[in-house]
Design a protein around this motif. Structure first.
Motif, PDB file in Angstrom:
ATOM      1  N   ASP A 181       0.970  -1.327   0.075  1.00 17.51           N
ATOM      2  CA  ASP A 181       0.049   0.007   0.057  1.00 17.51           C
ATOM      3  C   ASP A 181       1.085   1.406   0.101  1.00 17.51           C
ATOM      4  OD1 ASP A 181      -2.411  -1.565   0.200  1.00 17.51           O
ATOM      5  OD2 ASP A 181      -1.987  -1.760   2.261  1.00 17.51           O
ATOM      6  N   VAL A 182       0.627   2.060  -0.941  1.00 14.14           N
ATOM      7  CA  VAL A 182       1.156   3.352  -0.898  1.00 14.14           C
ATOM      8  C   VAL A 182       0.657   4.591  -0.919  1.00 14.14           C
ATOM      9  CG1 VAL A 182       1.617   3.276  -3.427  1.00 14.14           C
ATOM     10  CG2 VAL A 182       3.377   4.468  -2.155  1.00 14.14           C
ATOM     11  N   ASP A 183       1.208   5.670  -0.385  1.00 11.95           N
ATOM     12  CA  ASP A 183       0.378   6.824  -0.149  1.00 11.95           C
ATOM     13  C   ASP A 183       1.442   8.097  -0.638  1.00 11.95           C
ATOM     14  OD1 ASP A 183      -0.837   9.355   0.323  1.00 11.95           O
ATOM     15  OD2 ASP A 183      -1.059   9.283   2.544  1.00 11.95           O
ATOM     16  N   PRO A 184       1.535   8.562  -1.664  1.00 16.38           N
ATOM     17  CA  PRO A 184       2.926   9.504  -2.040  1.00 16.38           C
ATOM     18  C   PRO A 184       2.545  10.893  -1.551  1.00 16.38           C
ATOM     19  CG  PRO A 184       1.478   8.430  -4.066  1.00 16.38           C
ATOM     20  CD  PRO A 184       0.676   8.410  -2.881  1.00 16.38           C
ATOM     21  N   ILE A 185       3.278  11.679  -0.792  1.00 14.74           N
ATOM     22  CA  ILE A 185       3.091  12.771  -0.147  1.00 14.74           C
ATOM     23  C   ILE A 185       4.018  13.722  -0.914  1.00 14.74           C
ATOM     24  CG2 ILE A 185       3.423  14.168   2.027  1.00 14.74           C
ATOM     25  CD1 ILE A 185       1.179  12.020   2.197  1.00 14.74           C
ATOM     26  N   THR A 186       3.350  14.932  -1.329  1.00 14.79           N
ATOM     27  CA  THR A 186       4.259  15.662  -2.191  1.00 14.79           C
ATOM     28  C   THR A 186       5.498  16.491  -1.105  1.00 14.79           C
ATOM     29  OG1 THR A 186       2.360  16.240  -3.789  1.00 14.79           O
ATOM     30  CG2 THR A 186       4.363  17.949  -3.444  1.00 14.79           C
ATOM     31  N   SER A 187       6.473  16.445  -1.762  1.00 13.21           N
ATOM     32  CA  SER A 187       7.509  17.131  -0.719  1.00 13.21           C
ATOM     33  C   SER A 187       7.302  18.750  -0.871  1.00 13.21           C
ATOM     34  CB  SER A 187       8.882  16.999  -1.452  1.00 13.21           C
ATOM     35  OG  SER A 187       9.964  17.775  -0.829  1.00 13.21           O
ATOM     36  N   LEU A 188       7.814  19.088   0.408  1.00  7.05           N
ATOM     37  CA  LEU A 188       7.720  20.686   0.757  1.00  7.05           C
ATOM     38  C   LEU A 188       8.785  21.355   0.258  1.00  7.05           C
ATOM     39  CD1 LEU A 188       6.613  20.479   4.555  1.00  7.05           C
ATOM     40  CD2 LEU A 188       4.889  20.978   2.626  1.00  7.05           C
ATOM     41  N   THR A 189       9.845  20.595   0.176  1.00  2.00           N
ATOM     42  CA  THR A 189      11.289  21.246  -0.543  1.00  2.00           C
ATOM     43  C   THR A 189      11.436  20.999  -1.954  1.00  2.00           C
ATOM     44  OG1 THR A 189      12.314  19.122   0.032  1.00  2.00           O
ATOM     45  CG2 THR A 189      12.319  21.018   1.897  1.00  2.00           C
ATOM     46  N   GLU A 190      10.720  20.227  -2.778  1.00  2.00           N
ATOM     47  CA  GLU A 190      11.045  19.846  -3.992  1.00  2.00           C
ATOM     48  C   GLU A 190       9.642  19.354  -4.735  1.00  2.00           C
ATOM     49  OE1 GLU A 190      11.441  19.956  -7.681  1.00  2.00           O
ATOM     50  OE2 GLU A 190      13.156  20.603  -6.472  1.00  2.00           O
ATOM     51  N   PRO A 191       8.938  20.369  -5.465  1.00  3.03           N
ATOM     52  CA  PRO A 191       7.601  19.891  -5.819  1.00  3.03           C
ATOM     53  C   PRO A 191       7.321  18.821  -6.735  1.00  3.03           C
ATOM     54  CG  PRO A 191       8.074  22.390  -6.093  1.00  3.03           C
ATOM     55  CD  PRO A 191       9.425  21.712  -5.761  1.00  3.03           C
ATOM     56  N   GLN A 192       8.423  18.462  -7.250  1.00  3.31           N
ATOM     57  CA  GLN A 192       8.298  17.276  -8.211  1.00  3.31           C
ATOM     58  C   GLN A 192       8.740  16.061  -7.426  1.00  3.31           C
ATOM     59  OE1 GLN A 192       7.270  17.617 -11.524  1.00  3.31           O
ATOM     60  NE2 GLN A 192       7.144  19.734 -10.771  1.00  3.31           N
ATOM     61  N   ALA A 193       9.271  15.924  -6.148  1.00  2.00           N
ATOM     62  CA  ALA A 193       9.581  14.923  -5.435  1.00  2.00           C
ATOM     63  C   ALA A 193       8.350  14.374  -4.330  1.00  2.00           C
ATOM     64  CB  ALA A 193      10.848  15.386  -4.487  1.00  2.00           C
ATOM     65  N   VAL A 194       8.570  13.400  -3.838  1.00  2.00           N
ATOM     66  CA  VAL A 194       7.420  12.905  -2.859  1.00  2.00           C
ATOM     67  C   VAL A 194       8.320  11.964  -1.647  1.00  2.00           C
ATOM     68  CG1 VAL A 194       5.654  12.472  -4.666  1.00  2.00           C
ATOM     69  CG2 VAL A 194       6.968  10.663  -4.044  1.00  2.00           C
ATOM     70  N   ILE A 195       7.491  11.989  -0.488  1.00  2.00           N
ATOM     71  CA  ILE A 195       7.843  10.827   0.183  1.00  2.00           C
ATOM     72  C   ILE A 195       6.754   9.773   0.288  1.00  2.00           C
ATOM     73  CG2 ILE A 195       8.063  10.539   2.769  1.00  2.00           C
ATOM     74  CD1 ILE A 195       8.374  13.350   3.197  1.00  2.00           C
ATOM     75  N   LEU A 196       7.314   8.577  -0.162  1.00  2.00           N
ATOM     76  CA  LEU A 196       6.417   7.545  -0.314  1.00  2.00           C
ATOM     77  C   LEU A 196       6.119   6.671   1.089  1.00  2.00           C
ATOM     78  CD1 LEU A 196       7.723   5.783  -3.668  1.00  2.00           C
ATOM     79  CD2 LEU A 196       5.869   7.569  -3.548  1.00  2.00           C
ATOM     80  N   LYS A 197       4.859   6.714   1.639  1.00  2.00           N
ATOM     81  CA  LYS A 197       4.416   5.945   2.939  1.00  2.00           C
ATOM     82  C   LYS A 197       4.105   4.713   2.352  1.00  2.00           C
ATOM     83  CE  LYS A 197       2.193   8.517   5.923  1.00  2.00           C
ATOM     84  NZ  LYS A 197       1.392   9.292   6.783  1.00  2.00           N
ATOM     85  N   ILE A 198       4.723   3.562   2.893  1.00  5.27           N
ATOM     86  CA  ILE A 198       4.634   2.401   2.276  1.00  5.27           C
ATOM     87  C   ILE A 198       4.290   1.462   3.430  1.00  5.27           C
ATOM     88  CG2 ILE A 198       5.519   0.299   1.071  1.00  5.27           C
ATOM     89  CD1 ILE A 198       6.666   2.424  -0.994  1.00  5.27           C
ATOM     90  N   LYS A 199       3.263   0.751   3.280  1.00  2.00           N
ATOM     91  CA  LYS A 199       2.923  -0.580   4.326  1.00  2.00           C
ATOM     92  C   LYS A 199       2.440  -1.822   3.394  1.00  2.00           C
ATOM     93  CE  LYS A 199       0.873   0.640   8.438  1.00  2.00           C
ATOM     94  NZ  LYS A 199       0.210   1.048   9.352  1.00  2.00           N
ATOM     95  N   GLY A 200       2.493  -2.875   4.432  1.00  2.00           N
ATOM     96  CA  GLY A 200       1.934  -4.182   3.900  1.00  2.00           C
ATOM     97  C   GLY A 200       2.762  -4.695   2.780  1.00  2.00           C
ATOM     98  N   VAL A 201       4.081  -4.644   2.999  1.00  2.72           N
ATOM     99  CA  VAL A 201       4.992  -4.935   1.748  1.00  2.72           C
ATOM    100  C   VAL A 201       5.135  -6.588   1.856  1.00  2.72           C
ATOM    101  CG1 VAL A 201       7.582  -4.977   0.786  1.00  2.72           C
ATOM    102  CG2 VAL A 201       6.311  -2.929   1.962  1.00  2.72           C
ATOM    103  N   THR A 202       4.890  -7.315   0.462  1.00  2.00           N
ATOM    104  CA  THR A 202       4.927  -8.544   0.433  1.00  2.00           C
ATOM    105  C   THR A 202       5.294  -8.745  -0.927  1.00  2.00           C
ATOM    106  OG1 THR A 202       2.652  -8.949  -0.257  1.00  2.00           O
ATOM    107  CG2 THR A 202       3.431  -9.280   2.114  1.00  2.00           C
TER     108      THR A 202
END
Length: 204
Positions: A181-202
């Protein structure tokens, strides 16, 4: 400059002073062991500190936080410094195979009062760490990072993975090999970048 940065980060004065100590140490050690690029060193408060603070603020409640390929400590050491006030009982673990960078991280932890341990081994050689939160920045492509998550993240844990402007391509490639499961959060320091919040890795 300092007051402007202090307000922008929205941290306590004590935390800001610890971060300032950290920045001074990065600048002292950088010529010898190349912790960050010389160009980014000039903009360290935005490129590295603020960028790491936003990773910290994406986290869920945690008792253990693992930062992989820690290098100069971004985002892990910034997160450990933030946690001194926010989560004083939490355990931070940095995995860094380079002995000189490991020595730097231990020095920063001592100078800033951060509660953490440094494991000087390759990520693949470390016993599973069962992290509540796992972070890694500028370490590997997403598919490789997910293999590390599969090994070191707890079943209910959260991975926080900053990614640059090619993140959508990395995501597509990773989804062929992994379920998550992934939730991309737009970076505050670089608009083209993200922080990927990832759970449930299989593995797919």
């Amino acid at each position: 400059m300092s007051e402007a940065v202090f307000g922008d980060l929205d941290v306590s004065r004590e935390t800001f002073e610890r971060l300032t100590t950290y920045v001074k140490l990065v600048k002292q050690w950088n010529p010898k062991i190349n912790l960050v690029s010389r160009k980014s060193l000039d903009d360290i408060w935005v490129r590295h500190i603020k960028d790491s603070v936003q990773v910290y603020r994406c986290a869920q409640p945690y008792a253990s936080w693992v930062d992989l390929g820690s290098g100069g400590g971004f985002p892990g050491m910034v997160c450990a410094i933030m946690a001194i006030e926010d989560a004083p009982d939490a355990q931070f673990t940095f995995v860094e195979s380079d002995q000189r960078k490991s020595a730097f991280l231990r020095n920063v932890a001592r100078e800033c009062g951060a509660k953490c341990r440094v494991i000087s081994k390759r990520i693949e050689a470390v016993e599973p760490l069962n992290a509540d939160v796992l972070s890694a920045r500028a370490l590997a492509d997403l598919s490789k990072l997910l293999s590390f998550c599969d090994r070191h993240l707890s079943s209910s844990g959260l991975a926080l993975l900053p990614k640059g402007e090619r993140w959508k391509k990395e995501l597509e490639d990773a989804q062929r090999e992994w379920n998550f499961d992934v939730d991309p959060i737009t970076s505050l320091t670089e608009p083209q970048a993200v922080i990927l919040k990832i759970k449930g890795v299989t593995r797919g």
